[in-house]
Design a protein around this motif. Structure first.
Motif, PDB file in Angstrom:
ATOM      1  N   GLY A 180       9.362   2.362  44.418  1.00  0.00           N
ATOM      2  CA  GLY A 180       9.720   3.540  45.212  1.00  0.00           C
ATOM      3  C   GLY A 180      10.064   3.230  46.662  1.00  0.00           C
ATOM      4  N   ASP A 181      10.027   1.944  47.067  1.00  0.00           N
ATOM      5  CA  ASP A 181      10.430   1.592  48.447  1.00  0.00           C
ATOM      6  C   ASP A 181      11.910   1.896  48.614  1.00  0.00           C
ATOM      7  N   ARG A 182      12.271   2.446  49.771  1.00  0.00           N
ATOM      8  CA  ARG A 182      13.678   2.787  50.041  1.00  0.00           C
ATOM      9  C   ARG A 182      14.149   1.947  51.220  1.00  0.00           C
ATOM     10  N   VAL A 183      15.300   1.286  51.045  1.00  0.00           N
ATOM     11  CA  VAL A 183      15.868   0.490  52.139  1.00  0.00           C
ATOM     12  C   VAL A 183      17.267   0.999  52.404  1.00  0.00           C
ATOM     13  N   GLN A 184      17.468   1.500  53.624  1.00  0.00           N
ATOM     14  CA  GLN A 184      18.774   2.044  54.008  1.00  0.00           C
ATOM     15  C   GLN A 184      19.546   0.964  54.762  1.00  0.00           C
ATOM     16  N   ALA A 185      20.844   0.876  54.525  1.00  0.00           N
ATOM     17  CA  ALA A 185      21.644  -0.174  55.166  1.00  0.00           C
ATOM     18  C   ALA A 185      22.960   0.396  55.669  1.00  0.00           C
ATOM     19  N   SER A 186      23.601  -0.326  56.601  1.00  0.00           N
ATOM     20  CA  SER A 186      24.952   0.072  57.046  1.00  0.00           C
ATOM     21  C   SER A 186      25.953  -0.306  55.957  1.00  0.00           C
ATOM     22  N   VAL A 187      25.759  -1.500  55.373  1.00  0.00           N
ATOM     23  CA  VAL A 187      26.559  -1.933  54.220  1.00  0.00           C
ATOM     24  C   VAL A 187      25.577  -2.367  53.141  1.00  0.00           C
ATOM     25  N   LEU A 188      25.666  -1.732  51.977  1.00  0.00           N
ATOM     26  CA  LEU A 188      24.781  -2.078  50.856  1.00  0.00           C
ATOM     27  C   LEU A 188      25.617  -2.762  49.779  1.00  0.00           C
TER      28      LEU A 188
ATOM     29  N   ARG B  18      12.595  -5.202  43.192  1.00  0.00           N
ATOM     30  CA  ARG B  18      13.386  -4.951  41.976  1.00  0.00           C
ATOM     31  C   ARG B  18      14.102  -3.618  42.130  1.00  0.00           C
ATOM     32  N   THR B  19      15.413  -3.694  42.363  1.00  0.00           N
ATOM     33  CA  THR B  19      16.192  -2.469  42.577  1.00  0.00           C
ATOM     34  C   THR B  19      16.230  -1.665  41.289  1.00  0.00           C
ATOM     35  N   ALA B  20      15.727  -0.434  41.359  1.00  0.00           N
ATOM     36  CA  ALA B  20      15.660   0.411  40.163  1.00  0.00           C
ATOM     37  C   ALA B  20      16.646   1.558  40.240  1.00  0.00           C
ATOM     38  N   ALA B  21      17.111   1.891  41.462  1.00  0.00           N
ATOM     39  CA  ALA B  21      18.050   3.000  41.638  1.00  0.00           C
ATOM     40  C   ALA B  21      18.743   2.823  42.977  1.00  0.00           C
ATOM     41  N   VAL B  22      19.836   3.566  43.138  1.00  0.00           N
ATOM     42  CA  VAL B  22      20.630   3.480  44.363  1.00  0.00           C
ATOM     43  C   VAL B  22      21.008   4.891  44.778  1.00  0.00           C
ATOM     44  N   ASP B  23      20.914   5.180  46.079  1.00  0.00           N
ATOM     45  CA  ASP B  23      21.505   6.404  46.626  1.00  0.00           C
ATOM     46  C   ASP B  23      22.768   5.956  47.356  1.00  0.00           C
ATOM     47  N   ALA B  24      23.892   6.080  46.650  1.00  0.00           N
ATOM     48  CA  ALA B  24      25.123   5.479  47.181  1.00  0.00           C
ATOM     49  C   ALA B  24      25.563   6.160  48.475  1.00  0.00           C
ATOM     50  N   GLY B  25      25.465   7.503  48.516  1.00  0.00           N
ATOM     51  CA  GLY B  25      25.905   8.235  49.710  1.00  0.00           C
ATOM     52  C   GLY B  25      25.118   7.811  50.940  1.00  0.00           C
ATOM     53  N   ALA B  26      23.815   7.552  50.751  1.00  0.00           N
ATOM     54  CA  ALA B  26      22.958   7.162  51.880  1.00  0.00           C
ATOM     55  C   ALA B  26      22.873   5.638  52.005  1.00  0.00           C
ATOM     56  N   ARG B  27      23.633   4.922  51.218  1.00  0.00           N
ATOM     57  CA  ARG B  27      23.629   3.449  51.217  1.00  0.00           C
ATOM     58  C   ARG B  27      22.179   2.931  51.186  1.00  0.00           C
ATOM     59  N   THR B  28      21.444   3.410  50.203  1.00  0.00           N
ATOM     60  CA  THR B  28      20.013   3.102  50.110  1.00  0.00           C
ATOM     61  C   THR B  28      19.682   2.492  48.745  1.00  0.00           C
ATOM     62  N   ALA B  29      18.964   1.371  48.792  1.00  0.00           N
ATOM     63  CA  ALA B  29      18.447   0.754  47.563  1.00  0.00           C
ATOM     64  C   ALA B  29      17.010   1.216  47.384  1.00  0.00           C
ATOM     65  N   ILE B  30      16.646   1.564  46.144  1.00  0.00           N
ATOM     66  CA  ILE B  30      15.298   2.070  45.849  1.00  0.00           C
ATOM     67  C   ILE B  30      14.645   1.117  44.854  1.00  0.00           C
ATOM     68  N   SER B  31      13.470   0.588  45.220  1.00  0.00           N
ATOM     69  CA  SER B  31      12.812  -0.389  44.337  1.00  0.00           C
ATOM     70  C   SER B  31      12.050   0.338  43.238  1.00  0.00           C
ATOM     71  N   GLU B  32      11.605  -0.445  42.234  1.00  0.00           N
ATOM     72  CA  GLU B  32      10.855   0.181  41.135  1.00  0.00           C
ATOM     73  C   GLU B  32       9.510   0.715  41.633  1.00  0.00           C
TER      74      GLU B  32
END
Ligand SMILES: Cc1cc2nc3c(=O)[nH]c(=O)nc-3n(C[C@H](O)[C@H](O)[C@H](O)COP(=O)(O)OP(=O)(O)OC[C@H]3O[C@@H](n4cnc5c(N)ncnc54)[C@H](O)[C@@H]3O)c2cc1C
Length: 426
Positions: A269-277, A253-267
């Motif tokens: 706290g898991d962080r997934v970094q991608a080349s294209v998010l 469940r995506t709860a936040a995004v770090d747009a600069g780092a192209r990272t999705a953060i789950s509720e």
């Protein structure tokens, strides 16, 4: 009356036919009822066309739509896969105006006064209506996700969940992505627009990678606990066709995004970094419906009477398409929006003539998904009105689902699209 013959069609109101047998556009009389339609998408444009046809051009219809052309979301995932262009999916409102006599105003509705029965437009005009049809689609709640509030973040992390410039921009991000990179796609909790759409998108990107970036990966981060539509089929296709490319991760469940780092953060706290998010955000009914108080189900979706699609919050206002609180197992799809529009148009023709609407509507739906440039799967259903429960229920044993993906279904899917475009825009 000499040049025209007026026919009464079963459930179709009045139909004007010229002496030559060709349908002729009759200007509505000075006191003709006026229906204003907000939104020229799948629901609104279809309603406008059928209101004109089924009233024998006796109802004046005005569509308010800010976009200069209609761009289809169905098939827009093919643009990401590289087998279609946006131009293939773009149609004009020209026939709606010229053939059907609909007035199309390029503007946006900014306010609805349901007591006075008026709509105010961004351009300043105020339109009166006898009946209002509202089909504004969805509002994407990107700004509600921490890290995605700002416009510059939303330019970097795209949704591409309304076909148009974002679709082309996401395709460009994929083309620029290095081989060996990761495309991560987040899916919001259901209900959202087009239940199988995100999984079709994953297939399209995997198809593109398998041909052009064989070391790249597709990572699906799904807020739902399992694939929402055609689950067994999609999972088999990912395993058999895109093994080693597609990874499916449920309950993210995506709860936040770090747009600069192209990272999705789950509720969690898991962080997934991608080349294209690619974040498909949570959704609710289009903003004009919410601001008018018509989104009376959880503040998100518009309750309707399924015999007429009249709002349960305000009389003389009908809501269609993705904006409504659907009946059980009814998807938010273009096919359903088209069906809502026809039930609604028929009901308005009857109501304006002082008659009761048909008591037993039946609606159908087919959702096709392209799993490659050519091969397609589908799911279909039939929804009939249940008078006791006052809702639409799936007819037991109706519909069905593909056994496997095939090229013949690909032909059916393109034919489905051409048919619904003609049915929507004339
Ligand atoms: C990637 C993708 C793939 C899809 N594939 C399929 C598919 O294969 N089959 C299928 O059946 N469905 C599919 N869908 C779903 C389908 O696109 C929607 O269900 C459908 O568009 C809903 O129709 P609608 O009329 O509710 O909204 P829309 O078609 O979005 O139309 C809403 C219109 O209202 C206008 N509007 C909004 N606010 C205002 C305002 N204030 N004033 C004036 N106008 C306004 C908007 O500009 C827009 O044109 C897909 C969707 C996506 C994103």
């Amino acid at each position: 009356m000499k040049r025209r013959q007026f026919l009464h069609g079963a459930g179709a109101g009045l139909l004007a036919v010229s002496a030559t047998g060709c349908a002729a556009i009759a200007a509505p009389g000075r006191n003709a009822p006026h229906v204003v339609v907000i939104g020229g998408g799948y629901g609104g444009a279809t309603a406008a066309r059928y209101l004109r046809m089924w009233s024998g051009q006796g109802i004046a219809v005005t569509v308010i739509e800010p976009n200069p052309a209609f761009i289809s979301c169905p098939l827009s995932n093919l643009v990401l896969g590289g087998s279609a262009t946006l131009a293939d999916l773009t149609l004009t409102y020209e026939r709606l105006v010229r053939v059907h006599g609909v007035r199309v105003l390029r503007d946006s509705a900014t306010a609805i006064d349901t007591a006075r029965r008026t709509v105010t437009l961004a351009g300043g005009a105020v339109l009166g209506y006898d009946r209002l049809v509202l089909s504004p689609g969805i509002e994407l709640l990107s700004g509600a996700l921490p890290g995605l509030e700002r416009a510059d973040a939303q330019q970097q992390v795209l949704h591409a969940w309304k076909a148009g410039p974002q679709t082309a921009a996401l395709r460009a991000q994929l083309a620029a992505m290095p081989d060996g990179g990761v495309f991560a796609l987040t899916i919001p909790p259901a209900p959202y627009r087009c239940p199988p759409g995100p999984y079709e998108r994953a297939c399209q990107v995997a198809h593109y990678f398998s041909a052009f970036k064989p070391r790249a990966k597709v990572l699906i981060l799904d807020a739902n606990d399992d694939v929402v539509s055609k689950g067994a089929l999609f999972k088999r296709i990912w395993r058999e066709r895109y093994g080693g490319i597609v990874e499916y991760r449920p309950s993210f469940r995506t709860a936040a995004v770090d747009a600069g780092a192209r990272t999705a953060i789950s509720e969690l706290g898991d962080r997934v970094q991608a080349s294209v998010l690619n974040v498909i955000p949570p959704q609710r009914a289009g903003a004009i419906a919410v601001q008018t108080g018509l989104a009376n189900v959880n503040g998100n979706w518009c309750g309707v009477d399924f015999l007429t699609f009249e709002s349960t919050a305000a009389p003389y206002v009908h809501v269609l398409g993705d904006a409504i609180q659907t009946s059980p197992l009814m998807p938010k799809s273009a096919h359903m929006a088209n069906q809502h529009a026809k039930v609604c148009a028929a009901a308005i023709v009857e109501l304006l003539a002082g008659r009761a609407p048909a008591p037993d509507p039946v609606l159908t739906n087919t959702c096709y998904s392209f799993v490659s440039a050519r091969d397609v799967i589908h799911v279909a259903s039939v929804h009939a009105y249940d008078a006791a429960r006052k809702t639409l229920l799936v007819v037991p044993g109706s519909g069905g689902v593909s056994q496997d993906a095939s090229a013949i279904e690909g032909e059916y899917a393109w034919n489905w699209a051409r048919n619904i475009w003609a049915d929507t825009l004339g």
